[in-house]
Every structure is written in C-alpha cells, then in structure tokens.
Write a protein that holds these residues in place. Structure first.
Motif, mmCIF file in Angstrom:
data_model
loop_
_atom_site.group_PDB
_atom_site.id
_atom_site.type_symbol
_atom_site.label_atom_id
_atom_site.label_comp_id
_atom_site.label_asym_id
_atom_site.label_seq_id
_atom_site.Cartn_x
_atom_site.Cartn_y
_atom_site.Cartn_z
ATOM 1 N N THR A 91 0.818 -1.218 0.000
ATOM 2 C CA THR A 91 0.000 0.000 0.000
ATOM 3 C C THR A 91 0.851 1.266 0.000
ATOM 4 O O THR A 91 0.327 2.360 -0.126
ATOM 5 N N ASP A 100 2.757 1.975 2.716
ATOM 6 C CA ASP A 100 3.074 2.244 4.118
ATOM 7 C C ASP A 100 4.415 1.611 4.478
ATOM 8 O O ASP A 100 4.829 0.622 3.874
ATOM 9 N N ALA A 142 -1.715 0.744 9.201
ATOM 10 C CA ALA A 142 -2.988 1.338 8.801
ATOM 11 C C ALA A 142 -4.180 0.964 9.681
ATOM 12 O O ALA A 142 -5.124 1.732 9.763
ATOM 13 N N ASP A 143 -4.179 -0.171 10.304
ATOM 14 C CA ASP A 143 -5.395 -0.648 10.968
ATOM 15 C C ASP A 143 -5.122 -1.063 12.408
ATOM 16 O O ASP A 143 -5.160 -2.239 12.747
ATOM 17 N N LEU A 201 -5.919 -1.687 16.129
ATOM 18 C CA LEU A 201 -7.108 -2.038 16.895
ATOM 19 C C LEU A 201 -6.952 -1.549 18.328
ATOM 20 O O LEU A 201 -5.857 -1.640 18.899
#
Length: 113
Positions: free
Chosen positions: A99, A101, A107-108, A110
C-alpha cells in the motif's frame, strides 16, 4: 539445488507446503510484514541475500522489491523453536507494504480496553 536437508527437515509446513515468515527491520526490530515461504523460496533467500516469497494469490515466487524497488536485503534468518515460523531480519529499502506504508501494520490499529 534444493534447500539444505538439515534445514528442510526442521520445517513444519502447512498443507500447501508453506511456512509463515515474519519480517523485521534488522536494526530496530520493527515488524514490517508477514509473508509465506516454501523450501524453494527459503533456499533462494539464503543463497541470494534477497527476500524471496511465495505468493499464494499469484501462485508464483516474488523477490521483494523486484518491481517496486522497495527491496529487502536479508541480514539474519532464524527458525522458531517449533520450526513452524521463519524470522527474517532485513534492511528494508522504502515501503515494506504494497500500500506504500512503511509496514503492513501501520494502517489498521485495533484498540484494546
């Protein structure tokens, strides 16, 4: 030339003959990505010093950075105590994630309680 039998005998592969490879930046310990290797990918990695993986979706080998320029130069390779995970410590050039990054874990994030 095949993977050294002393190494191959220690690997515990999944039903597709694959072992997960955790990839870290060699000098910081930053976790960059997870990829998959079979005996041939590991052999190529150990003999060329370039991180080589098996793409489950394309069903083909790929050398990290071959098309993107974001290469991984291998500095250290180890097996975990069970032989079911490979650890690669690399010198990452550019982004590790497809991507763009730095890592595949940027990016994700939690939340935890």
């Amino acid at each position: 030339m095949p993977l050294d039998p002393k190494i191959a005998d220690r690997l515990k592969r999944d039903r597709d003959g694959l072992v997960p490879a955790v990839v870290q930046q060699h000098d910081t310990g930053e976790v960059l990505m997870l990829a998959w290797m079979d005996d041939e990918a590991l052999h190529r990695t150990l003999t060329t010093g370039r991180a080589t993986y098996w793409s489950r979706s394309r069903r083909a080998y790929w050398v990290k950075g071959e098309t993107s320029g974001h290469a991984q130069w291998v500095r250290h390779v180890a097996l975990d105590c069970d032989g079911d995970t490979i650890l690669l410590k690399v010198e990452q050039v550019g982004a590790a994630c497809h991507t763009g990054d730095r890592t595949c874990f940027d990016a994700d994030v939690l939340s935890v309680p």
